[in-house]
Enzyme design. Structure first.
Site, mmCIF file in Angstrom:
data_model
loop_
_atom_site.group_PDB
_atom_site.id
_atom_site.type_symbol
_atom_site.label_atom_id
_atom_site.label_comp_id
_atom_site.label_asym_id
_atom_site.label_seq_id
_atom_site.Cartn_x
_atom_site.Cartn_y
_atom_site.Cartn_z
ATOM 1 N N ARG A 38 0.541 -1.353 0.116
ATOM 2 C CA ARG A 38 0.215 0.087 -0.193
ATOM 3 C C ARG A 38 0.826 1.183 -0.085
ATOM 4 O O ARG A 38 0.672 2.366 -0.390
ATOM 5 C CB ARG A 38 -0.640 0.132 0.892
ATOM 6 C CG ARG A 38 -2.588 -0.958 0.915
ATOM 7 C CD ARG A 38 -3.318 -0.797 2.335
ATOM 8 N NE ARG A 38 -4.895 -1.028 1.954
ATOM 9 C CZ ARG A 38 -5.155 -1.700 2.494
ATOM 10 N NH1 ARG A 38 -4.956 -1.506 3.934
ATOM 11 N NH2 ARG A 38 -6.379 -2.064 2.378
ATOM 12 N N LYS A 200 -15.049 -16.333 5.291
ATOM 13 C CA LYS A 200 -16.707 -16.736 5.301
ATOM 14 C C LYS A 200 -18.094 -16.489 4.434
ATOM 15 O O LYS A 200 -17.076 -15.291 3.205
ATOM 16 C CB LYS A 200 -16.954 -15.449 6.553
ATOM 17 C CG LYS A 200 -16.129 -15.940 7.895
ATOM 18 C CD LYS A 200 -17.015 -14.194 9.070
ATOM 19 C CE LYS A 200 -16.088 -14.340 9.863
ATOM 20 N NZ LYS A 200 -16.017 -13.053 9.615
ATOM 21 N N GLY A 356 -6.026 -8.571 0.844
ATOM 22 C CA GLY A 356 -5.244 -8.397 1.757
ATOM 23 C C GLY A 356 -4.230 -9.813 1.437
ATOM 24 O O GLY A 356 -3.289 -9.704 0.919
ATOM 25 N N GLY A 379 -12.629 -4.320 1.730
ATOM 26 C CA GLY A 379 -13.613 -4.591 2.173
ATOM 27 C C GLY A 379 -14.204 -2.744 0.636
ATOM 28 O O GLY A 379 -14.941 -2.427 0.172
HETATM 29 C C1 3PG Z 1 -7.993 -1.601 4.673
HETATM 30 O O1 3PG Z 1 -7.580 -2.137 5.645
HETATM 31 O O2 3PG Z 1 -9.572 -2.390 4.416
HETATM 32 C C2 3PG Z 1 -8.953 -0.397 5.296
HETATM 33 O O3 3PG Z 1 -7.335 0.312 5.349
HETATM 34 C C3 3PG Z 1 -9.577 0.014 5.891
HETATM 35 O O4 3PG Z 1 -9.411 -0.318 7.364
HETATM 36 P P1 3PG Z 1 -11.110 -0.371 8.560
HETATM 37 O O5 3PG Z 1 -11.679 -1.893 8.397
HETATM 38 O O6 3PG Z 1 -10.259 -0.455 9.597
HETATM 39 O O7 3PG Z 1 -11.560 0.643 8.304
#
Ligand code: 3PG
Length: 400
Positions: A38, A200, A356, A379
């Site tokens: 990132r 999941k 990830g 997400g």
């Molecule tokens: C992620 O790692 O998907 C983003 O940085 C958002 O992080 P968060 O889910 O803690 O808001």
């Protein structure tokens, strides 16, 4: 969206929101970044701004400290890695906002960089408190959002600041992410193959439902990982001690029905690598038709499934992969995920990988360069593919 190139940044204080929420290991001063994907992904934007003589204020969240200062979530290791990659010093004040930060920022000259402390040390960040947004906005003359991975969060640095700073634009990474993921929503080159894995069903249900509505005959949804167990159970398979989400059986059946109504193929594993526990040191291949024994858990897809998945993937003109096929942290159960990584890398169509775990697997397989686009969003990329509005993107489009 307004354009990054048109933004006047010359000798101006430019606040750049990035997603440097990266994995760390160790404690205290020994903490280090274990995957800098990132950070690297934001370098083109940061380098372009340095070249254009901007005075840079970079900011990100790290982990979930919930509005409190958590020493082990300080940006120190991130500042260290960023400094190595940019080959420039980075100043890291010990707070997010405050008089000391204002002074440091105002003293910053063209091409110099300040990295603010973890935005989530301030409760106003996640609460999208207008006062906190104002404090951030006061630090800058222009705002760039390159944090695609955080664009699904309606937080102060993501949606509050662009409402207050007229001169704003998406960064180069943000623009590249929107362009790449846009190919999964409009004018899709078909066959479209979506490969979805992970632990999941509940994490991926939204995406699966949205995809079944967007896909057409000859497109395919390939499902692996522990989430495939619940789909297999919904088809009547015997899963032994494997992880299943019984509460989601009806949802899985709904996905099958929707896919069938549109002639979309749903490809599930036909064999599984099983073990007694996640850390087992040997795998037993079980045919799905024979069922998983009571004392065993499905922990990876099997070799016949690998071949099936690879053949479907190779025919794709657009391939989206999110989520591992098994417990790939254990080398005994990594083969399925590695086979999918290789199949996606070998595919001649447009390939896009998000999440990830899948990105880590690709990096481990050494094939990351063979993918058209690797999304930095977890997400956020799923929500985008679902067709949901990303508040961070909407905030850039409006109020300009
Ligand atoms: C992620 O790692 O998907 C983003 O940085 C958002 O992080 P968060 O889910 O803690 O808001």
């Amino acid at each position: 969206l307004p354009s990054f190139e048109d933004l006047d940044v010359d000798n101006r204080r430019v606040l750049v929101r990035v997603d440097f929420n990266v994995p760390l290991r160790g404690q205290g001063d020994a903490r280090e970044v274990t995957d800098d994907t990132r950070i690297r992904a934001a370098l083109p934007t940061l380098r372009a701004l340095i070249e254009r003589d901007a005075r840079l204020i970079v900011c990100s969240h790290l982990g979930r400290p919930k509005g409190k200062v958590v020493d082990d979530l300080s940006m120190g290791p991130v500042a260290g890695r960023l400094s190595e990659l940019l080959e420039r010093p980075i100043r890291l004040p010990d707070e997010v906002v405050g008089d000391g930060v204002t002074k440091l920022v105002n003293d910053t000259r063209a091409g110099e960089i300040v990295l603010l402390e973890n935005l989530r040390f301030e409760p106003g960040e996640e609460a999208n408190d207008p006062e906190f947004a104002k404090a951030l906005a006061k630090l800058c003359d222009a705002y760039v959002n390159d944090a695609f991975g955080a664009s699904h969060r309606a937080h102060a640095s993501v949606v509050g600041v662009p409402g207050l700073v007229r001169a704003h634009a998406p960064g180069l990474l943000m623009a590249a992410e929107l362009d790449a993921l846009g190919r999964l929503v409009d004018n899709i080159a078909r066959p479209f193959v979506a490969v979805v894995g992970g632990a999941k069903v509940s994490d991926k249900l939204g995406v699966l439902v949205a995809l079944t509505e967007r896909l057409q005959a000859d497109d395919a949804i390939v499902i692996g990982g522990a989430m495939a167990n619940t789909f297999l159970l919904a088809r009547g398979s015997v899963l032994g001690g494997s992880r299943v989400e019984r509460a989601l059986l009806a949802e899985c059946k709904r996905v099958f029905a929707k896919a069938a109504a549109r002639d979309v193929r749903v490809i599930l594993p036909v064999d599984l690598r099983c073990g007694a526990a996640l850390d087992s040191d040997d795998a037993q291949v079980v045919a799905v038709a024979d069922g998983v024994p009571d004392d065993a858990l499905a922990l990876d897809i099997g070799p016949r499934s690998e071949a099936n998945f690879a053949s479907v993937i190779s025919a794709g003109k657009t391939v989206f992969w999110n989520g591992p096929m098994g417990v790939f942290e254990n080398p005994v159960f990594a083969a399925g995920t590695m086979a999918v990584a290789a199949a996606v890398a070998d595919c001649g169509g447009y390939t896009l990988v998000g999440g990830g775990d899948s990105v880590a697997a690709l990096n481990a397989s050494g094939r990351a360069d063979d993918i058209n686009h690797i999304s930095t969003g977890g997400g956020a990329s799923l929500e985008f593919v679902e067709g949901r509005e990303l508040p961070g993107v909407t905030a850039l489009a409006s109020s300009n």
